[in-house]
Motif scaffolding. Structure first.
Motif, PDB file in Angstrom:
ATOM      1  N   ALA A 106       0.810  -1.216   0.000  1.00 28.05           N
ATOM      2  CA  ALA A 106       0.000   0.000   0.000  1.00 28.05           C
ATOM      3  C   ALA A 106       0.846   1.269   0.000  1.00 28.05           C
ATOM      4  CB  ALA A 106      -0.919   0.004   1.221  1.00 28.05           C
ATOM      5  N   GLN A 107       2.128   1.160   0.216  1.00 29.61           N
ATOM      6  CA  GLN A 107       2.956   2.349   0.411  1.00 29.61           C
ATOM      7  C   GLN A 107       2.963   3.274  -0.809  1.00 29.61           C
ATOM      8  OE1 GLN A 107       6.830   0.923   1.660  1.00 29.61           O
ATOM      9  NE2 GLN A 107       6.046   0.186   3.636  1.00 29.61           N
ATOM     10  N   THR A 108       3.171   2.723  -1.997  1.00 29.82           N
ATOM     11  CA  THR A 108       3.228   3.575  -3.184  1.00 29.82           C
ATOM     12  C   THR A 108       1.862   4.146  -3.549  1.00 29.82           C
ATOM     13  OG1 THR A 108       5.179   2.440  -4.041  1.00 29.82           O
ATOM     14  CG2 THR A 108       3.855   3.680  -5.622  1.00 29.82           C
ATOM     15  N   PRO A 109       0.771   3.362  -3.550  1.00 28.74           N
ATOM     16  CA  PRO A 109      -0.540   3.968  -3.800  1.00 28.74           C
ATOM     17  C   PRO A 109      -0.876   5.091  -2.823  1.00 28.74           C
ATOM     18  CG  PRO A 109      -0.694   1.593  -3.965  1.00 28.74           C
ATOM     19  CD  PRO A 109       0.674   1.889  -3.449  1.00 28.74           C
ATOM     20  N   VAL A 110      -0.546   4.904  -1.548  1.00 31.01           N
ATOM     21  CA  VAL A 110      -0.805   5.953  -0.560  1.00 31.01           C
ATOM     22  C   VAL A 110       0.051   7.187  -0.861  1.00 31.01           C
ATOM     23  CG1 VAL A 110      -0.551   6.569   1.876  1.00 31.01           C
ATOM     24  CG2 VAL A 110      -1.588   4.393   1.236  1.00 31.01           C
ATOM     25  N   LYS A 111       1.283   6.975  -1.225  1.00 31.63           N
ATOM     26  CA  LYS A 111       2.174   8.088  -1.587  1.00 31.63           C
ATOM     27  C   LYS A 111       1.599   8.862  -2.768  1.00 31.63           C
ATOM     28  CE  LYS A 111       7.013   8.964  -2.874  1.00 31.63           C
ATOM     29  NZ  LYS A 111       6.889   9.366  -4.294  1.00 31.63           N
ATOM     30  N   ASN A 112       1.119   8.133  -3.787  1.00 30.03           N
ATOM     31  CA  ASN A 112       0.509   8.797  -4.946  1.00 30.03           C
ATOM     32  C   ASN A 112      -0.688   9.639  -4.530  1.00 30.03           C
ATOM     33  OD1 ASN A 112       2.335   7.673  -6.771  1.00 30.03           O
ATOM     34  ND2 ASN A 112       1.021   5.918  -7.230  1.00 30.03           N
ATOM     35  N   LEU A 113      -1.542   9.071  -3.690  1.00 31.53           N
ATOM     36  CA  LEU A 113      -2.739   9.774  -3.253  1.00 31.53           C
ATOM     37  C   LEU A 113      -2.384  11.028  -2.462  1.00 31.53           C
ATOM     38  CD1 LEU A 113      -5.848   9.774  -3.049  1.00 31.53           C
ATOM     39  CD2 LEU A 113      -5.622   8.362  -0.989  1.00 31.53           C
ATOM     40  N   MET A 114      -1.428  10.905  -1.566  1.00 30.07           N
ATOM     41  CA  MET A 114      -1.032  12.048  -0.746  1.00 30.07           C
ATOM     42  C   MET A 114      -0.424  13.156  -1.599  1.00 30.07           C
ATOM     43  SD  MET A 114      -1.942  11.319   2.342  1.00 30.07           S
ATOM     44  CE  MET A 114      -1.020  12.526   3.293  1.00 30.07           C
ATOM     45  N   ARG A 172      -7.017  -2.267   1.831  1.00 33.89           N
ATOM     46  CA  ARG A 172      -5.556  -2.212   1.711  1.00 33.89           C
ATOM     47  C   ARG A 172      -5.075  -0.766   1.869  1.00 33.89           C
ATOM     48  NH1 ARG A 172      -1.500  -2.231  -2.859  1.00 33.89           N
ATOM     49  NH2 ARG A 172      -3.199  -1.632  -4.237  1.00 33.89           N
ATOM     50  N   ILE A 173      -5.764   0.174   1.214  1.00 32.77           N
ATOM     51  CA  ILE A 173      -5.401   1.584   1.299  1.00 32.77           C
ATOM     52  C   ILE A 173      -6.104   2.241   2.487  1.00 32.77           C
ATOM     53  CG2 ILE A 173      -5.231   3.747   0.002  1.00 32.77           C
ATOM     54  CD1 ILE A 173      -3.734   1.311  -1.205  1.00 32.77           C
ATOM     55  N   GLY A 174      -7.338   1.848   2.750  1.00 30.79           N
ATOM     56  CA  GLY A 174      -8.111   2.472   3.812  1.00 30.79           C
ATOM     57  C   GLY A 174      -7.448   2.379   5.175  1.00 30.79           C
ATOM     58  N   LEU A 175      -6.788   1.264   5.456  1.00 31.50           N
ATOM     59  CA  LEU A 175      -6.122   1.101   6.740  1.00 31.50           C
ATOM     60  C   LEU A 175      -5.052   2.164   6.941  1.00 31.50           C
ATOM     61  CD1 LEU A 175      -5.705  -0.588   9.317  1.00 31.50           C
ATOM     62  CD2 LEU A 175      -4.132  -2.036   8.004  1.00 31.50           C
ATOM     63  N   GLU A 176      -4.419   2.576   5.853  1.00 32.84           N
ATOM     64  CA  GLU A 176      -3.364   3.586   5.939  1.00 32.84           C
ATOM     65  C   GLU A 176      -3.933   5.006   5.952  1.00 32.84           C
ATOM     66  OE1 GLU A 176      -0.602   1.975   6.387  1.00 32.84           O
ATOM     67  OE2 GLU A 176      -1.466   0.068   5.706  1.00 32.84           O
ATOM     68  N   ALA A 179     -13.266  -5.219   7.473  1.00 33.62           N
ATOM     69  CA  ALA A 179     -13.708  -4.941   8.835  1.00 33.62           C
ATOM     70  C   ALA A 179     -12.730  -5.507   9.862  1.00 33.62           C
ATOM     71  CB  ALA A 179     -15.101  -5.533   9.052  1.00 33.62           C
ATOM     72  N   GLU A 180     -12.224  -6.695   9.594  1.00 29.13           N
ATOM     73  CA  GLU A 180     -11.264  -7.299  10.510  1.00 29.13           C
ATOM     74  C   GLU A 180      -9.958  -6.507  10.530  1.00 29.13           C
ATOM     75  OE1 GLU A 180      -9.664  -9.615  13.350  1.00 29.13           O
ATOM     76  OE2 GLU A 180     -11.742  -9.646  12.677  1.00 29.13           O
ATOM     77  N   ARG A 181      -9.500  -6.074   9.356  1.00 28.41           N
ATOM     78  CA  ARG A 181      -8.242  -5.319   9.296  1.00 28.41           C
ATOM     79  C   ARG A 181      -8.386  -3.942   9.941  1.00 28.41           C
ATOM     80  NH1 ARG A 181      -5.907  -3.829   4.713  1.00 28.41           N
ATOM     81  NH2 ARG A 181      -3.819  -4.224   5.523  1.00 28.41           N
ATOM     82  N   ASN A 189     -13.038   5.838  13.299  1.00 27.94           N
ATOM     83  CA  ASN A 189     -13.630   6.826  12.381  1.00 27.94           C
ATOM     84  C   ASN A 189     -13.969   6.235  11.020  1.00 27.94           C
ATOM     85  OD1 ASN A 189     -10.971   6.441  11.526  1.00 27.94           O
ATOM     86  ND2 ASN A 189     -10.735   8.555  10.823  1.00 27.94           N
ATOM     87  N   ILE A 190     -14.240   4.930  10.975  1.00 28.19           N
ATOM     88  CA  ILE A 190     -14.463   4.268   9.683  1.00 28.19           C
ATOM     89  C   ILE A 190     -15.909   3.808   9.562  1.00 28.19           C
ATOM     90  CG2 ILE A 190     -12.036   3.559   9.538  1.00 28.19           C
ATOM     91  CD1 ILE A 190     -14.536   0.826  10.011  1.00 28.19           C
TER      92      ILE A 190
END
Length: 265
Positions: A81-89, A109-113, A135-137, A143-144
């Motif tokens: 998830a690191q690169t997708p999150v970086k792109n989004l940020m 995968r992204i929501g947790l971050e 939901a488990e993750r 706040n979800i």
């Protein structure tokens, strides 16, 4: 002849399953080899029966994670998830005061971050099995909100209720008209000044073209499994955003993706 056709069908099904894993692996931005996961062919299901298709692919938590990013273990999912999150940020930004929506959230995968970075995070998906893993993750994060979509689109969500709408590793599994539906609905649910960030494997870049042409070479005669991914072009995604009413529409090439950002004015 029948045996030959059956053999071709088996080759195509296995090839398509490999394409799904390869596609998920691309989305994971990993660089080392991985164990090939054997997904069911699901030829009995239409492509647009998205909930049933992805419930079948997510028959257990490990398969759900593998379908999302090519990895089954939690630590690798987090790394993917690191690169997708970086792109989004970098391209859309996530602010502490934002109410954020991800459509096609899968296993979060992204929501947790992202959830710890904003006021609220809402994830929606048509697969109950994917949402169960999400939901488990997300257990323990206050706040979800998770919403199972009953039909294609965002009709279940209120207008003007989000500051950021994004989707990653999702549009390649939709037909074109359904891609358009989600972009159009994203405009409705965003507040004025809200941002859109969507992506897909880029047909115009080499990784996307290789995946697409590999599928085309496998067979032109046999039915394709409903999860067979299809890439986009920058022109396709920017057209959806512009036609939906967005301004400041921009396409960003970040191999293997094309990422489109836009603002609701």
């Amino acid at each position: 002849m029948a045996a030959a056709i059956k053999g071709l069908q088996v080759v195509w099904i296995l090839g398509s399953a490999a394409l799904l894993v390869c596609g998920a692996y691309i989305w994971g931005y990993a660089s080392r080899a991985f164990r090939v996961v054997e997904f069911p062919s699901l030829l009995n299901l239409p492509r647009r029966q998205y909930g049933d298709v992805w419930d079948a692919l997510a028959a257990n938590p490990e398969l759900a994670k593998a379908a999302a990013c090519g990895h089954e273990d939690e630590s690798s999912v987090r790394r993917s998830a690191q690169t997708p999150v970086k792109n989004l940020m970098e391209l859309a930004g996530v602010r502490p005061e934002d109410d954020v929506l991800e459509f096609g959230c899968g296993v979060a995968r992204i929501g947790l971050e992202i959830a710890p970075l904003c006021r609220t995070w809402t994830g929606v998906d048509m697969s109950a099995n994917m949402l169960a893993v999400a939901a488990e993750r997300l257990r323990g994060i206050g706040n979800i909100r998770l919403v199972k979509l009953q039909q294609i689109g965002l009709d279940q969500l209120e207008s003007n209720s989000f500051d950021l709408v994004y989707s990653t590793n999702m549009l390649d599994h939709l037909d074109g008209m359904d891609r358009w539906r989600y972009v159009k609905d994203a405009f409705r649910v965003l507040r004025s000044g809200g941002r859109l960030c969507i992506d897909n494997t880029d047909l115009e870049q080499d990784p996307g073209w290789r995946a697409f042409s590999m599928g085309a070479e496998a067979s032109q005669q046999l039915e394709r499994p409903p999860y067979n991914p299809t890439p986009s072009t920058a022109s396709e995604l920017t057209t959806y955003a512009s036609r939906a009413g967005f301004a400041q529409v921009q396409a960003h090439k970040r191999s293997p993706l094309v990422i489109v950002t836009a603002v609701k004015i």
